[in-house]
Design a protein around this motif. Structure first.
Motif, PDB file in Angstrom:
ATOM      1  N   VAL A  67       1.210  -0.923  -0.076  1.00  0.00           N
ATOM      2  CA  VAL A  67       0.019  -0.161   0.081  1.00  0.00           C
ATOM      3  C   VAL A  67       0.994   1.264   0.560  1.00  0.00           C
ATOM      4  CG1 VAL A  67      -1.695   1.341   1.348  1.00  0.00           C
ATOM      5  CG2 VAL A  67      -1.739  -1.242   1.040  1.00  0.00           C
ATOM      6  N   SER A  68       1.722   1.276   0.910  1.00  0.00           N
ATOM      7  CA  SER A  68       3.099   2.320   0.951  1.00  0.00           C
ATOM      8  C   SER A  68       3.803   3.020  -0.584  1.00  0.00           C
ATOM      9  CB  SER A  68       3.786   1.979   1.847  1.00  0.00           C
ATOM     10  OG  SER A  68       4.577   3.355   1.812  1.00  0.00           O
ATOM     11  N   ARG A  70       2.317   1.206  -2.798  1.00  0.00           N
ATOM     12  CA  ARG A  70       1.944   2.026  -4.263  1.00  0.00           C
ATOM     13  C   ARG A  70       1.448   3.801  -4.347  1.00  0.00           C
ATOM     14  NH1 ARG A  70      -2.019  -1.717  -3.664  1.00  0.00           N
ATOM     15  NH2 ARG A  70      -1.318  -2.361  -5.824  1.00  0.00           N
ATOM     16  N   ASN A  71       1.531   4.356  -2.925  1.00  0.00           N
ATOM     17  CA  ASN A  71       0.971   5.234  -2.780  1.00  0.00           C
ATOM     18  C   ASN A  71       1.749   5.714  -3.578  1.00  0.00           C
ATOM     19  OD1 ASN A  71      -1.022   4.717  -2.277  1.00  0.00           O
ATOM     20  ND2 ASN A  71      -0.527   4.534   0.524  1.00  0.00           N
ATOM     21  N   GLN A  75       2.369   8.692  -6.729  1.00  0.00           N
ATOM     22  CA  GLN A  75       2.671   9.945  -6.535  1.00  0.00           C
ATOM     23  C   GLN A  75       3.447  10.352  -7.472  1.00  0.00           C
ATOM     24  OE1 GLN A  75       3.782  10.232  -2.455  1.00  0.00           O
ATOM     25  NE2 GLN A  75       2.029  11.611  -2.104  1.00  0.00           N
ATOM     26  N   ASP A 129       6.243  13.891  -0.891  1.00  0.00           N
ATOM     27  CA  ASP A 129       5.036  13.348  -1.272  1.00  0.00           C
ATOM     28  C   ASP A 129       4.707  13.625   0.944  1.00  0.00           C
ATOM     29  OD1 ASP A 129       6.733  12.408   1.545  1.00  0.00           O
ATOM     30  OD2 ASP A 129       7.138  10.492   0.709  1.00  0.00           O
TER      31      ASP A 129
END
Length: 398
Positions: A67-68, A70-71, A75, A129
């Motif tokens: 999840v991290s 993918r974020n 970005q 980010d």
């Protein structure tokens, strides 16, 4: 053998306590939904359940890491999209400024617009980010990766590495690309770039280079085209070779390349031709070169030729930088697709772990409820027997 009253009481109490313990154990299993409530219930199953639980926990932890990742990649992909659009806009402005119909004032106006695009690219290169880490700074988070010196030049002070995250037990994925790779590099397939060598005094301009024969033995090498003017007659030589007569408007070929020349060279003028990766690969330096010639009026033929050559080189460098950004963006997209695949595989693995864990420790409610009823009847029977035994006395017969 004589059986004492104490012995009967002890046996009855032990039987009742045993039945009550079994009854409570089944009740606890039903309440928790687990067959193995304590390790002593089934030591082997409990031991295997610990191992399966650890594997399941690790799978869930890798899921959070994905999840991290993918974020972060999403970005970066968004920023690279903006950078690609900015480079395309910059090239369009340079093409507009290269037109001979524009005045110096018009070019100054184009330069002002180009500088705005330049500032946008610098801002995107220093994007951060949601956690305050710079996308293109590698592992260095203390300062912006790109800083501007007093003379306006931009340098990279970030880390040369790319941040990585372990998204699965056997996969370590880069979740960002460092600024050196994105903004100061070109793809190996970028080809050749030509550039005026030094301060040429003549008005010669070039178009190209164009690849005509990749199988030429000299293809892939660097070339220097030097001009010599003696008694009004101009010649050129390639890498110090024999002098060739210069004909304006004609194409010269060397090393599988073709370069079209126009204008009148001066003695000592030079044009350098080399692979793009050996020339300027700094996107910000390309912006600076374009702004320098657009903001400076050109009056003489030599100055106009220098401007034309610089803008020609700048357009080729913008093309190479755009290709590099698009290639990096494609890599980011591939990593995002890989995350989806790993998610699917990890999801199936987690289901297998959960099924295995359920088979080891979960309760069969049909069997447990039947056992619960049986233990309840056994407990009631033990209690009734205890009451009956307690009521037995010879004094009732006297």
């Amino acid at each position: 053998m004589r059986v004492s009253t104490v012995t009967m009481y002890e046996q009855s109490m032990n039987s009742m306590n045993r039945q009550q313990g079994e009854f409570l154990k089944v009740g606890q299993q039903i309440a928790s939904g687990r067959r193995v409530v304590n390790p002593s219930d089934d030591p082997q199953a409990a031991s295997r359940a610990v191992q399966v639980s650890q594997s399941l926990a690790a799978t869930e932890q890798y899921g959070e890491a994905r999840v991290s990742a993918r974020n972060a990649l999403a970005q970066e992909e968004s920023v690279l999209d903006s950078v690609g659009d900015a480079i395309a806009s910059a090239k369009a402005l340079v093409i507009q400024a290269a037109s001979d119909t524009l005045s110096d004032a018009d070019r100054a106006s184009v330069a002002s617009e180009l500088r705005g695009v330049y500032e946008t690219v610098i801002g995107q290169a220093n994007a951060a980010d949601g956690n305050g880490r710079y996308l293109f700074g590698g592992y260095r988070d203390g300062s912006e990766p790109f800083v501007r010196a007093a003379d306006g030049s931009v340098s990279y002070v970030g880390d040369a590495s790319a941040r990585q995250v372990r998204i699965d037990a056997s996969r370590l994925m880069s979740v960002a690309d460092n600024g050196e790779t994105v903004f100061r590099s070109v793809h190996p397939s970028a080809g050749y770039v030509a550039e005026a060598g030094g301060a040429n005094a003549g008005s010669v301009t070039f178009a190209g280079p164009r690849v005509v024969d990749e199988t030429d033995p000299g293809f892939g090498g660097a070339y220097e085209i030097a001009f010599s003017v003696t008694g009004g007659s101009a010649t050129y030589s390639v890498n110090g070779g024999p002098a060739q007569p210069y004909e304006e408007g004609s194409a010269i070929e060397f090393g599988g390349l073709s370069l079209t020349l126009k204008g009148a060279p001066a003695d000592g003028d030079r044009i350098d031709v080399d692979l793009a990766e050996n020339m300027n690969t700094d996107l910000f330096a390309t912006f600076e070169k374009a702004l320098a010639v657009l903001e400076q009026p050109a009056g003489t033929d030599a100055e106009k030729a220098a401007r034309g050559n610089t803008l020609s080189t700048v357009m080729r460098e913008f093309d190479n930088s755009l290709d590099n950004v698009l290639t990096t963006r494609a890599s980011v997209g591939a990593r995002l697709n890989e995350l989806d695949v790993v998610d699917s595989v990890a999801g199936n693995r987690a289901l297998n772990y959960e099924q295995a864990l359920s088979d080891l420790v979960d309760l069969d409610y049909v069997e447990a409820i039947s056992e619960y009823s049986l233990r309840q009847v056994g407990l009631q029977a033990a209690q009734k027997a205890f009451v009956d035994i307690k009521g037995m006395s010879l004094f009732d017969r006297l």
